[in-house]
Design a protein around this motif. Structure first.
Motif, PDB file in Angstrom:
ATOM      1  N   ARG A 155       4.387  18.395  78.354  1.00 37.92           N
ATOM      2  CA  ARG A 155       5.276  18.982  79.342  1.00 37.92           C
ATOM      3  C   ARG A 155       5.968  20.167  78.680  1.00 37.92           C
ATOM      4  NH1 ARG A 155       2.366  17.007  82.339  1.00 37.92           N
ATOM      5  NH2 ARG A 155       2.768  15.584  84.089  1.00 37.92           N
ATOM      6  N   LEU A 156       7.153  19.965  78.152  1.00 40.45           N
ATOM      7  CA  LEU A 156       7.898  21.101  77.614  1.00 40.45           C
ATOM      8  C   LEU A 156       7.267  21.601  76.311  1.00 40.45           C
ATOM      9  CD1 LEU A 156      10.334  22.915  78.079  1.00 40.45           C
ATOM     10  CD2 LEU A 156      11.725  21.263  76.842  1.00 40.45           C
ATOM     11  N   LEU A 207       4.261  23.026  75.603  1.00 39.69           N
ATOM     12  CA  LEU A 207       2.925  22.472  75.397  1.00 39.69           C
ATOM     13  C   LEU A 207       2.280  22.975  74.106  1.00 39.69           C
ATOM     14  CD1 LEU A 207       0.312  21.047  76.373  1.00 39.69           C
ATOM     15  CD2 LEU A 207      -0.188  23.105  77.706  1.00 39.69           C
ATOM     16  N   ASN A 208       2.281  24.291  73.885  1.00 39.76           N
ATOM     17  CA  ASN A 208       1.647  24.894  72.709  1.00 39.76           C
ATOM     18  C   ASN A 208       0.208  24.422  72.538  1.00 39.76           C
ATOM     19  OD1 ASN A 208       4.121  26.051  72.304  1.00 39.76           O
ATOM     20  ND2 ASN A 208       4.267  25.514  70.149  1.00 39.76           N
ATOM     21  N   PRO A 209      -0.714  24.890  73.389  1.00 44.31           N
ATOM     22  CA  PRO A 209      -2.113  24.449  73.333  1.00 44.31           C
ATOM     23  C   PRO A 209      -2.887  25.161  72.229  1.00 44.31           C
ATOM     24  CG  PRO A 209      -1.841  26.025  75.096  1.00 44.31           C
ATOM     25  CD  PRO A 209      -0.473  25.827  74.510  1.00 44.31           C
ATOM     26  N   LEU A 210      -2.555  24.817  70.973  1.00 44.29           N
ATOM     27  CA  LEU A 210      -3.191  25.446  69.805  1.00 44.29           C
ATOM     28  C   LEU A 210      -2.880  26.933  69.764  1.00 44.29           C
ATOM     29  CD1 LEU A 210      -6.624  23.573  69.879  1.00 44.29           C
ATOM     30  CD2 LEU A 210      -4.597  23.024  68.518  1.00 44.29           C
ATOM     31  N   ASN A 211      -1.616  27.257  69.854  1.00 42.33           N
ATOM     32  CA  ASN A 211      -1.162  28.649  69.801  1.00 42.33           C
ATOM     33  C   ASN A 211      -1.286  29.214  68.391  1.00 42.33           C
ATOM     34  OD1 ASN A 211      -0.363  27.922  72.353  1.00 42.33           O
ATOM     35  ND2 ASN A 211       1.736  28.616  72.152  1.00 42.33           N
ATOM     36  N   GLY A 212      -1.421  30.523  68.299  1.00 39.36           N
ATOM     37  CA  GLY A 212      -1.226  31.195  67.024  1.00 39.36           C
ATOM     38  C   GLY A 212      -2.393  31.954  66.450  1.00 39.36           C
ATOM     39  N   ALA A 213      -3.623  31.707  66.894  1.00 39.50           N
ATOM     40  CA  ALA A 213      -4.763  32.447  66.340  1.00 39.50           C
ATOM     41  C   ALA A 213      -4.678  33.924  66.747  1.00 39.50           C
ATOM     42  CB  ALA A 213      -6.076  31.842  66.826  1.00 39.50           C
ATOM     43  N   HIS A 240      -8.013  22.765  81.182  1.00 41.94           N
ATOM     44  CA  HIS A 240      -6.962  22.293  82.075  1.00 41.94           C
ATOM     45  C   HIS A 240      -5.661  22.184  81.289  1.00 41.94           C
ATOM     46  CE1 HIS A 240      -4.826  19.848  85.039  1.00 41.94           C
ATOM     47  NE2 HIS A 240      -4.581  18.968  84.083  1.00 41.94           N
ATOM     48  N   PHE A 241      -4.548  22.642  81.918  1.00 41.94           N
ATOM     49  CA  PHE A 241      -3.253  22.640  81.249  1.00 41.94           C
ATOM     50  C   PHE A 241      -2.222  21.969  82.153  1.00 41.94           C
ATOM     51  CE2 PHE A 241      -5.739  26.230  79.926  1.00 41.94           C
ATOM     52  CZ  PHE A 241      -5.529  26.367  78.560  1.00 41.94           C
ATOM     53  N   GLU A 242      -1.387  21.117  81.557  1.00 40.28           N
ATOM     54  CA  GLU A 242      -0.237  20.547  82.251  1.00 40.28           C
ATOM     55  C   GLU A 242       0.990  20.842  81.403  1.00 40.28           C
ATOM     56  OE1 GLU A 242      -0.682  16.438  83.190  1.00 40.28           O
ATOM     57  OE2 GLU A 242      -2.738  16.686  83.940  1.00 40.28           O
ATOM     58  N   CYS A 243       2.004  21.501  82.007  1.00 31.57           N
ATOM     59  CA  CYS A 243       3.112  21.951  81.180  1.00 31.57           C
ATOM     60  C   CYS A 243       4.325  22.284  82.041  1.00 31.57           C
ATOM     61  CB  CYS A 243       2.709  23.184  80.372  1.00 31.57           C
ATOM     62  SG  CYS A 243       2.232  24.600  81.399  1.00 31.57           S
ATOM     63  N   THR A 244       5.469  22.428  81.367  1.00 33.08           N
ATOM     64  CA  THR A 244       6.654  22.997  82.007  1.00 33.08           C
ATOM     65  C   THR A 244       6.821  24.413  81.463  1.00 33.08           C
ATOM     66  OG1 THR A 244       8.122  22.037  80.328  1.00 33.08           O
ATOM     67  CG2 THR A 244       7.744  20.748  82.316  1.00 33.08           C
ATOM     68  N   ASP A 245       8.015  24.727  80.934  1.00 38.04           N
ATOM     69  CA  ASP A 245       8.303  26.084  80.470  1.00 38.04           C
ATOM     70  C   ASP A 245       7.935  26.275  78.997  1.00 38.04           C
ATOM     71  OD1 ASP A 245       9.291  26.551  82.968  1.00 38.04           O
ATOM     72  OD2 ASP A 245      11.406  26.486  82.384  1.00 38.04           O
ATOM     73  N   ASP A 246       7.886  27.558  78.579  1.00 40.68           N
ATOM     74  CA  ASP A 246       7.725  27.926  77.170  1.00 40.68           C
ATOM     75  C   ASP A 246       6.507  27.240  76.567  1.00 40.68           C
ATOM     76  OD1 ASP A 246      10.212  28.924  77.804  1.00 40.68           O
ATOM     77  OD2 ASP A 246      11.309  27.436  76.664  1.00 40.68           O
ATOM     78  N   ALA A 247       5.398  27.242  77.286  1.00 44.59           N
ATOM     79  CA  ALA A 247       4.315  26.320  76.968  1.00 44.59           C
ATOM     80  C   ALA A 247       3.025  26.990  76.518  1.00 44.59           C
ATOM     81  CB  ALA A 247       4.031  25.445  78.189  1.00 44.59           C
TER      82      ALA A 247
END
Length: 748
Positions: free
Chosen positions: A190-191, A193-199, A208-215
């Protein structure tokens, strides 16, 4: 036999023959959670952590359907980060890592954790910290199931209920490397999420993504054929560089929000052939407070099936292109996005492409193009008006890309104004007034005026010259000083003029100044925000303080910088007011010494957070509002407003007692949704009864069963104190509380 069956499954999923599948070896491993320890063999594992221990610089891990816990959710200990970083479930190093799920669907292979900020962890718990140059993930689910149920139909006994209903910061992972490729991956949290951020470059294909803010990943990321379930209003924190590209994606708003944005902090975003589904009459923007230089791109975008221009309230931010390539982000870099200049000024702007340059219509007289080269132009700017000019210089390429620099051009400076009538102080009733006249020639008076008592600033200019000072009983017999630095809207500050007023004469002129004060109030428009740690009768103590009950949380403040600031707010903080500038901001008022009996306090505030959570996270973040308070010993009574792990859209309220700085609850906490814009806090002490009432002008959330109003009472021991305190231990920025008006009443 199990391995033969596995190879057949791999062939089916990957579309290749068993002969084309590499044999298992030290670089090609198999993970199968259904195996017993006895069935495991070289290169075949039943435990994720054991498999990771055998990773080489280059590794492919094939993963059979199962739920694999990155971090054991049954370990009761609270985990903490190291070296100032978040706590991680697993840290992985390598050069090239490939993770391939062998299920029929991404739901069949699950890599999971179940910890978040203050829910099994101190810090924003993150499943994976991947130090890998090239990472590929296919056909699986990566989920932090801290606030989401893990449903696993293949083997229901592996399902697990969420840790908590209260949404908190719970991440999936980071990638420190060159490339990320994710295909058919479900990212669940949810809050944040950071789906493998940074590359440096990231590709999400059919994810598929499930998230709230800043994700979401706001870097150089391409989302292709993805779908998003949005449980918040701003899935991206910020974007940078060229920003992300969303191509052939679907967005589903899962809340009642009728205003949603791609970004919280703004930045470039490209949306192509995408479909957005939200409540009727919704507005979709790039960011809530877009800068005029912002340029985002869209092509073939629909809202609820109808064509829609994103961010149409400020249409200059949106470039509609007839065609955008699926993997080509139409970004035009520019050397400056903002320039604050004083006329006359020169500004050189560059791009990486040949561009034509234009000035925003209506501002052409301020700008002259001095030199042009491919991708470069120099502008000479002059502003001889009395007001600043705020406009954009725009670069545009033949293929329709744009970039803009927002210029704030101040008028050319004139000499500071001189006095036509010299300043002097006059008492008028219960106020001192600084009378003067400047040769402004029709321009605005921006002089800075400060009033000092015994050398300490007690009133200052924020928006306009503070020409008057309201007297209090603390001024009697004290040295009063007014300091003025004359300035017009076309000048710098002129020489300082200092004037003194003999406080001993106040009693003769205004006798009731010696009477005990019955009330005082402020809207903070003249509040001095300078660091002032002294505790002196009749003065505000303006400083920072880290209470003992925040010991478990590592934060500090800089004594060389202000703890408070007066200015404009955003989000839920409306207009102007007093805001915390650093965590630990504290205000205390010490009245003239005498015996104080009954008293009350009314404080009007606007929390910046709009969902009712008040503070950044449940890490000892609260605001105490205190009365009947001894500022020297930190003893008295108050109301604590605190974010807890119980609710993501509400805070707890409880009455507390301070005794020598140690805080003890006087009531059970009450969770409520009223800490929102237009919040009024009333505290009262009458004959040993302490009471609090909190309400808000913001309507109650329709999906909440919590109270929207708070009433608390406690019987307490009397004391003779009359001081007040406001202590804020929350993080700042978008987690502040704006103070609008304070009134304190004493019984006579």
């Amino acid at each position: 036999m199990r391995l033969l069956a596995l190879f057949a499954l791999v062939s089916c999923v990957l579309g290749s023959s068993a002969q084309n599948l590499p044999a298992l070896d030290e670089h090609h491993l198999l993970l199968d959670g259904s195996l017993t320890d006895a069935e495991a063999q070289p290169f075949v594992f039943n435990d994720l952590r054991e498999a990771v221990r055998h990773f080489k610089d280059t590794t492919t891990l094939y993963v059979r359907p199962w739920v694999y816990w990155v971090d054991n959710p049954d370990v009761p200990e609270v985990v903490r980060g190291q070296n100032g970083r978040e706590p991680f479930g697993m840290v992985i190093h390598g050069k090239k890592l490939t993770l391939i799920g062998l299920g029929e669907r991404p739901q069949d292979v699950v890599l999971a954790s179940q910890r978040g900020q203050m829910q099994g962890a101190v810090g924003n718990f993150t499943m994976l910290d991947m130090h890998v140059d090239e990472l590929t993930v296919e056909n699986m689910t990566l989920g932090n199931f801290c606030n989401v149920d893990l449903d696993y139909p293949l083997r229901p006994e592996l399902s697990r209920k969420r840790r908590s209903d209260a949404i908190t910061q719970a991440h999936v992972g980071y990638v420190h490397g060159k490339n990320l490729t994710a295909r058919k991956v479900r990212f669940i949290s949810r809050l944040n999420l950071n789906p493998l951020n940074g590359a440096r470059e990231s590709l999400y294909d059919s994810c598929h993504f499930e998230c709230t803010d800043d994700a979401l990943n706001g870097g150089h990321a391409v989302y292709r054929r993805c779908d998003f379930d949005l449980y918040g209003a701003k899935p991206l924190w910020s974007t940078f560089g060229s920003g992300p590209l969303f191509y052939d994606c679907d967005f589903y708003v899962k809340t009642n929000n009728r205003e949603t944005y791609f970004c919280k902090q703004g930045g470039p975003v490209t949306v192509v052939s995408c479909r957005y589904y939200a409540p009727e009459d919704s507005y979709v923007g790039w960011t809530a407070y877009p800068q005029r230089w912002l340029r985002c791109y869209q092509q073939d975008f629909t809202l609820n099936g109808k064509p829609y221009i994103i961010g149409n309230r400020q249409q200059g931010n949106t470039i509609v292109l007839p065609h955008i390539e699926p993997a080509a982000i139409p970004f035009l870099p520019i050397s400056h996005h903002e320039a604050s200049l004083r006329s006359p000024a020169s500004l050189t702007l560059t791009t990486d492409s040949t561009a034509s340059w234009t000035v925003e219509p209506g501002f052409e007289p301020f700008v002259k193009t001095d030199k042009k080269q491919p991708g470069t132009a120099t502008f000479q700017m002059t502003n001889d008006t009395d007001e600043q000019a705020d406009f954009c210089i725009i670069a545009k390429t033949a293929d329709g890309r744009e970039a803009a620099c927002q210029v704030v051009l101040q008028p050319s400076l004139l000499a500071p104004p001189t006095f036509l009538r010299q300043p002097h102080i006059t008492q008028r009733g219960d106020s001192l007034c600084l009378d003067y006249e400047l040769n402004l020639e029709g321009r605005r008076d921006l002089s800075r005026i400060e009033w000092l008592r015994n050398g300490i600033v007690v009133s200052t200019s924020h928006d306009a010259p503070q020409r008057s000072y309201h007297l209090t009983e603390a001024d009697t017999g004290r040295d009063l000083t007014a300091v003025i630095e004359p300035r017009s809207s076309r000048s710098d500050y002129g020489p300082v003029t200092t004037l003194s007023f003999d406080g001993s004469s106040l009693a003769a002129v205004q006798g009731d100044l010696q009477s005990p004060v019955s009330t005082f109030s402020t809207d903070f428009h003249d509040f001095p925000c300078y660091w002032q740690p002294e505790i002196i009768e009749g003065y505000w103590t303006v400083d920072g303080y880290k209470p003992a009950d925040t010991k478990a949380y590592d934060w500090r403040f800089d004594r060389q910088k202000p703890m408070w600031e007066y200015g404009e707010g955003y989000n839920g903080a409306v207009g102007k007011g007093l805001l915390q500038a650093q965590r630990g901001a504290r205000l205390m008022y010490t009245p003239v010494t005498r015996t104080y009996n009954n008293m009350s306090l009314t404080l009007q505030v606007d929390p910046t957070k709009t969902a009712g959570q008040g503070f950044g996270s449940a890490t000892g973040q609260y605001m105490d509002v205190c009365l009947k308070f001894d500022t020297r010993t930190l003893t008295g009574y108050g109301l604590r407003i605190i974010r807890t792990v119980k609710h993501a859209k509400a805070v707890d309220f409880l009455l507390v007692e301070y005794k020598d700085g140690v805080v003890t609850p006087l009531t059970d906490p009450v969770s409520a949704t009223c800490y929102r814009t237009g919040c009024t806090i009333r505290l009262d002490y009458t004959d040993g009864l302490l009471s609090a009432h909190v309400e808000t002008q913001t309507p109650k959330p329709i999906d909440s069963v919590l109270p929207h109003e708070v009433d608390l009472k406690a019987t307490v021991a009397p004391n003779t104190f009359g001081g007040i305190q406001i202590q804020h231990t929350g993080s700042c920025g978008e987690s502040t509380t704006m103070l609008h008006h304070l009134r304190v009443d004493y019984s006579r």
